[in-house]
Enzyme design. Structure first.
Site, short mmCIF file in Angstrom:
data_model
loop_
_atom_site.label_atom_id
_atom_site.label_comp_id
_atom_site.label_asym_id
_atom_site.label_seq_id
_atom_site.Cartn_x
_atom_site.Cartn_y
_atom_site.Cartn_z
CE LYS A 73 -3.81 -2.40 1.99
NZ LYS A 73 -3.09 -3.65 2.23
CG LEU A 74 3.64 1.58 -3.07
CD1 LEU A 74 4.49 1.73 -4.51
CD2 LEU A 74 5.21 1.83 -1.81
CB ILE A 96 -14.02 -13.39 0.62
CG1 ILE A 96 -14.78 -12.00 -0.54
CG2 ILE A 96 -14.86 -14.90 -0.20
CD1 ILE A 96 -13.73 -12.20 -1.71
O1 O7M Z 1 -8.55 -12.94 3.20
P1 O7M Z 1 -8.36 -12.05 4.97
O2 O7M Z 1 -8.96 -12.44 5.28
O3 O7M Z 1 -6.93 -13.45 4.94
O4 O7M Z 1 -6.89 -11.50 3.43
C1 O7M Z 1 -7.18 -10.56 2.95
C2 O7M Z 1 -5.99 -9.52 2.77
O5 O7M Z 1 -6.40 -8.77 1.74
C3 O7M Z 1 -5.01 -9.30 3.46
O6 O7M Z 1 -3.90 -9.68 2.76
C4 O7M Z 1 -5.43 -7.60 3.62
O7 O7M Z 1 -4.45 -6.71 4.06
C5 O7M Z 1 -6.71 -7.13 2.43
N1 O7M Z 1 -6.82 -6.35 2.09
C6 O7M Z 1 -8.30 -6.59 2.83
O8 O7M Z 1 -8.51 -7.47 3.72
N2 O7M Z 1 -8.54 -5.25 2.90
C7 O7M Z 1 -8.55 -3.77 2.03
O9 O7M Z 1 -9.51 -3.33 1.88
C8 O7M Z 1 -7.11 -4.42 1.17
C9 O7M Z 1 -6.41 -4.92 1.38
C10 O7M Z 1 -5.50 -5.42 0.15
O10 O7M Z 1 -5.55 -6.19 -0.28
O11 O7M Z 1 -5.57 -4.58 -0.27
C11 O7M Z 1 -4.44 -4.26 -1.56
#
Ligand code: O7M
Length: 243
Positions: A83-84, A196
């Site tokens: 997340k730059l 999800i």
């Molecule tokens: O399925 P999970 O909850 O175990 O993982 C979700 C992944 O998506 C985890 O790597 C989070 O850092 C990322 N993520 C979110 O969960 N919510 C967001 O709003 C954004 C991200 C994300 O991937 O941003 C690119």
């Protein structure tokens, strides 16, 4: 071929819009071996792998490069999710390092502003990489940032405009934000949707509300049989798309 087309082709070939969030718990010993094992197990049921701090912090650049080579050998794309969100020079240095490690795309936060986001996209594109911009995150507190009212509208709609204006290759909207998903589904950029399973979102509902790709981590990675779970989600989505 630009990232946006590479990942679309991978999703088509694998018949799967699943981006595996390779988020391994800190308790795991031998992270590179476990990462490789997971990719081999689910490689046929996903179109991309996303790596976050879980691997990018503890592993060396050459260990990450090796994982990216494995990802590519399965015909999958690799996304760096740190997340730059910094000044232009720092973001550009990060992109240099990440693309040298073999990542195909990076995640960016439009909070940095129009100019900063545009510079970041230009830098990434020059290196052959894509940029996916956060528009509305999945966690409950997201409304305190992305949902803030600024000038009579949600900040997320400004972020969507910035992403489009900067030429980003996709946007992130949480699968827990179905109203927002429906709102952004009308525009042109592919929508990546995390949240999800572990965070309460549902794969089919997210797809029906406008998600193009599903970012899924713990419910696959931490399952006793990751391939079985990934395959189940994959076939459920295929069925719901056909409806
Ligand atoms: O399925 P999970 O909850 O175990 O993982 C979700 C992944 O998506 C985890 O790597 C989070 O850092 C990322 N993520 C979110 O969960 N919510 C967001 O709003 C954004 C991200 C994300 O991937 O941003 C690119």
């Amino acid at each position: 071929e630009p990232f946006r087309e590479r990942i679309a082709r991978a999703a088509d070939a694998k018949k799967s819009p699943i981006v595996l969030a390779l988020d391994l718990p800190t308790s795991k010993r031998n992270l590179p071996a476990f990462a490789a094992k997971t990719i081999r197990a689910v490689g046929q049921h996903i179109c991309a792998v996303k790596m976050n701090f879980h691997l990018i912090l503890p592993l060396s650049a050459s260990e990450i490069s090796r994982i990216n080579k494995l990802v590519h050998s399965y015909g999958l794309q690799s996304i760096a999710d740190i997340k730059l969100n910094d000044i232009e020079n720092t973001n550009e240095v990060a992109i240099d390092h990440l693309t040298r490690m073999g990542f195909d795309a990076v995640i960016a936060n439009p909070f940095i502003g129009k100019g900063g986001l545009a510079a970041l996209v230009q830098k990434a594109h020059k290196a052959g990489a894509g940029v996916i911009a956060l528009v509305y995150m999945s966690h409950p507190g997201a409304k305190e940032g992305f949902g803030l009212e600024v000038g009579g509208r949600g900040l997320y709609s400004e972020f969507l405009e910035r992403a489009t204006g900067a030429g980003a290759d996709g946007i992130v909207v949480g699968a827990t934000q179905l109203d927002i998903l429906r709102q952004v589904a009308k525009q042109q950029l592919p929508v990546y949707s995390p949240g999800i399973g572990a965070q309460g979102g549902d794969a089919e509902q997210a797809i029906r509300s406008g998600a193009d790709y599903l970012i899924i981590g713990r419910s696959i990675v931490e399952a006793a049989q990751p391939a079985k779970v990934a395959k189940e989600i994959q076939s459920r989505i295929l069925l719901s798309v056909r409806k």
